[in-house]
Design a protein around this motif. Structure first.
Motif, PDB file in Angstrom:
ATOM      1  N   ASN A   1       0.822  -1.212   0.000  1.00 11.85           N
ATOM      2  CA  ASN A   1       0.000   0.000   0.000  1.00 11.85           C
ATOM      3  C   ASN A   1       0.857   1.263   0.000  1.00 11.85           C
ATOM      4  O   ASN A   1       0.500   2.275  -0.612  1.00 11.85           O
ATOM      5  N   SER A   2       1.996   1.239   0.699  1.00 10.82           N
ATOM      6  CA  SER A   2       2.844   2.414   0.801  1.00 10.82           C
ATOM      7  C   SER A   2       3.446   2.811  -0.536  1.00 10.82           C
ATOM      8  O   SER A   2       3.840   3.960  -0.728  1.00 10.82           O
ATOM      9  N   VAL A   3       3.522   1.869  -1.467  1.00 10.44           N
ATOM     10  CA  VAL A   3       4.066   2.129  -2.809  1.00 10.44           C
ATOM     11  C   VAL A   3       2.958   2.369  -3.824  1.00 10.44           C
ATOM     12  O   VAL A   3       2.968   3.362  -4.565  1.00 10.44           O
ATOM     13  N   LEU A   4       2.003   1.464  -3.871  1.00  9.40           N
ATOM     14  CA  LEU A   4       0.932   1.536  -4.879  1.00  9.40           C
ATOM     15  C   LEU A   4      -0.255   2.378  -4.440  1.00  9.40           C
ATOM     16  O   LEU A   4      -1.010   2.873  -5.281  1.00  9.40           O
ATOM     17  N   GLY A   5      -0.433   2.503  -3.121  1.00 10.38           N
ATOM     18  CA  GLY A   5      -1.675   3.034  -2.574  1.00 10.38           C
ATOM     19  C   GLY A   5      -2.673   1.899  -2.447  1.00 10.38           C
ATOM     20  O   GLY A   5      -2.633   0.930  -3.223  1.00 10.38           O
ATOM     21  N   VAL A   6      -3.561   2.020  -1.487  1.00  8.98           N
ATOM     22  CA  VAL A   6      -4.584   0.987  -1.313  1.00  8.98           C
ATOM     23  C   VAL A   6      -5.422   0.845  -2.573  1.00  8.98           C
ATOM     24  O   VAL A   6      -5.815  -0.270  -2.956  1.00  8.98           O
ATOM     25  N   ALA A   7      -5.675   1.962  -3.256  1.00  9.81           N
ATOM     26  CA  ALA A   7      -6.583   1.964  -4.409  1.00  9.81           C
ATOM     27  C   ALA A   7      -6.162   1.013  -5.515  1.00  9.81           C
ATOM     28  O   ALA A   7      -7.004   0.509  -6.257  1.00  9.81           O
ATOM     29  N   ARG A   8      -4.850   0.736  -5.614  1.00 12.25           N
ATOM     30  CA  ARG A   8      -4.370  -0.122  -6.705  1.00 12.25           C
ATOM     31  C   ARG A   8      -3.900  -1.485  -6.209  1.00 12.25           C
ATOM     32  O   ARG A   8      -3.344  -2.262  -6.998  1.00 12.25           O
ATOM     33  N   THR A   9      -4.120  -1.784  -4.950  1.00 15.47           N
ATOM     34  CA  THR A   9      -3.668  -3.053  -4.397  1.00 15.47           C
ATOM     35  C   THR A   9      -4.784  -4.086  -4.432  1.00 15.47           C
ATOM     36  O   THR A   9      -5.904  -3.826  -4.007  1.00 15.47           O
ATOM     37  N   GLY A  10      -4.470  -5.276  -4.928  1.00 16.28           N
ATOM     38  CA  GLY A  10      -5.416  -6.384  -4.951  1.00 16.28           C
ATOM     39  C   GLY A  10      -4.825  -7.607  -4.292  1.00 16.28           C
ATOM     40  O   GLY A  10      -3.621  -7.684  -4.032  1.00 16.28           O
ATOM     41  N   ILE A  11      -5.679  -8.579  -4.012  1.00 16.35           N
ATOM     42  CA  ILE A  11      -5.237  -9.826  -3.395  1.00 16.35           C
ATOM     43  C   ILE A  11      -5.761 -11.020  -4.172  1.00 16.35           C
ATOM     44  O   ILE A  11      -6.874 -11.012  -4.703  1.00 16.35           O
ATOM     45  N   TYR A  12      -4.952 -12.078  -4.215  1.00 11.36           N
ATOM     46  CA  TYR A  12      -5.369 -13.403  -4.667  1.00 11.36           C
ATOM     47  C   TYR A  12      -5.290 -14.318  -3.453  1.00 11.36           C
ATOM     48  O   TYR A  12      -4.298 -14.309  -2.719  1.00 11.36           O
ATOM     49  N   GLY A  13      -6.317 -15.117  -3.233  1.00 14.51           N
ATOM     50  CA  GLY A  13      -6.283 -16.071  -2.142  1.00 14.51           C
ATOM     51  C   GLY A  13      -7.620 -16.743  -1.957  1.00 14.51           C
ATOM     52  O   GLY A  13      -8.538 -16.606  -2.774  1.00 14.51           O
ATOM     53  N   GLY A  14      -7.734 -17.470  -0.848  1.00  9.35           N
ATOM     54  CA  GLY A  14      -8.978 -18.140  -0.516  1.00  9.35           C
ATOM     55  C   GLY A  14      -9.971 -17.187   0.106  1.00  9.35           C
ATOM     56  O   GLY A  14      -9.659 -16.023   0.389  1.00  9.35           O
TER      57      GLY A  14
END
Length: 267
Positions: A176-189
């Motif tokens: 988040n500190s690099v991309l910002g929360v707005a561009r952060t996604g997750i892959y997982g269960g």
């Protein structure tokens, strides 16, 4: 998701009107929406399917012939000892996908569960998240990715809440500190996605009610995360070859929202 070594036994560990619509189905009825060919084969809840790679790279022509609408591409380096031809994504390949009218989504995974030299990425905590986000952003940009598209970061094992709170959430905060929360996604269960939503470390799709959450069927126990934009429903495993395109094994992902993170959408 994953990017595990290619093996014959298929062994693996394991987005301006679209912007404002709340319902995906009417959008898909519009010829050319999301870059889809008129009359193309459709599957999945809302009709669009993507692949992510677990074996070898698949050409745009092969993807179209098999009825797919795009691919998730890796904006991560190739870890030592791996031999994949799809990490990192190249500008030539993404240009060819887009020229063919196919959608492109960025994802990141470098480490692998159980590897001593390069274990799962989330184990590297906040500083690791900073470093991984910088790498992902560089490779995403080099491959032609726009500065408005998210990048999905992998939690490729069924971690518990203790591991999430002590390691993974800190890794995401570094991202988040690099991309910002707005561009952060997750892959997982399902559990890992729910925690990411609750801790607000992933961004919002422009499709109402959706987040940058890409759910895998693995480890989800039949549960579904309602905010997810993608659902990985066919997975290459040691006992299941997954979906085959010619002689190449791929994972299959259903699109659940009009804005699912694709490059060619003005946000």
């Amino acid at each position: 998701m994953r990017g595990y070594a290619r093996v014959v036994t298929r062994s693996v560990s394991r987005r301006d009107f679209l912007k404002y619509t709340a319902l995906l189905t009417p959008v898909l009825a519009v010829p050319g929406a999301l870059g889809v060919m008129a009359g193309a084969p459709r599957a999945g809840a809302e009709g669009l399917r993507l692949v992510d790679f677990a074996d070898r790279l698949v050409s745009p022509e092969q993807l179209k012939a098999a009825g797919f609408h795009g691919a998730l591409v890796y904006v991560s380096e190739l870890r030592p000892g791996a031999t994949f031809d799809f990490k990192p994504a190249t500008r030539d390949y993404t240009d060819r996908l887009r020229a063919a009218g196919l959608q492109v989504v960025s994802c990141y995974q470098f480490g692998k569960p159980g590897w001593v030299s390069s274990p799962s990425d989330f184990t590297r905590g906040y500083d690791g998240g900073v470093a991984d986000a910088r790498t992902a952003l560089r490779l995403h940009t080099t491959a032609g990715g726009p500065q408005t598209a998210p990048i999905f970061f992998s939690v490729d094992e069924d971690i518990d809440s203790k591991a999430w709170k002590s390691l993974a959430v800190q890794w995401f905060r570094g991202i988040n500190s690099v991309l910002g929360v707005a561009r952060t996604g997750i892959y997982g269960g399902a559990r890992q996605l729910a925690w990411a939503v609750a801790d607000d470390v992933i961004g919002h799709s422009t499709s109402p009610g959706h987040r940058w959450a890409w759910q895998t069927r693995a480890w989800s126990g039949g549960d579904r995360e309602p905010t997810a934009v993608l659902f990985q429903r066919e997975i290459v495993t040691a006992t299941d070859p997954g979906f085959m395109i010619d002689d190449i094994h791929v994972d299959v992902d259903d699109v659940l929202a009009a804005d699912f993170g694709q490059w060619d959408l003005d946000r």
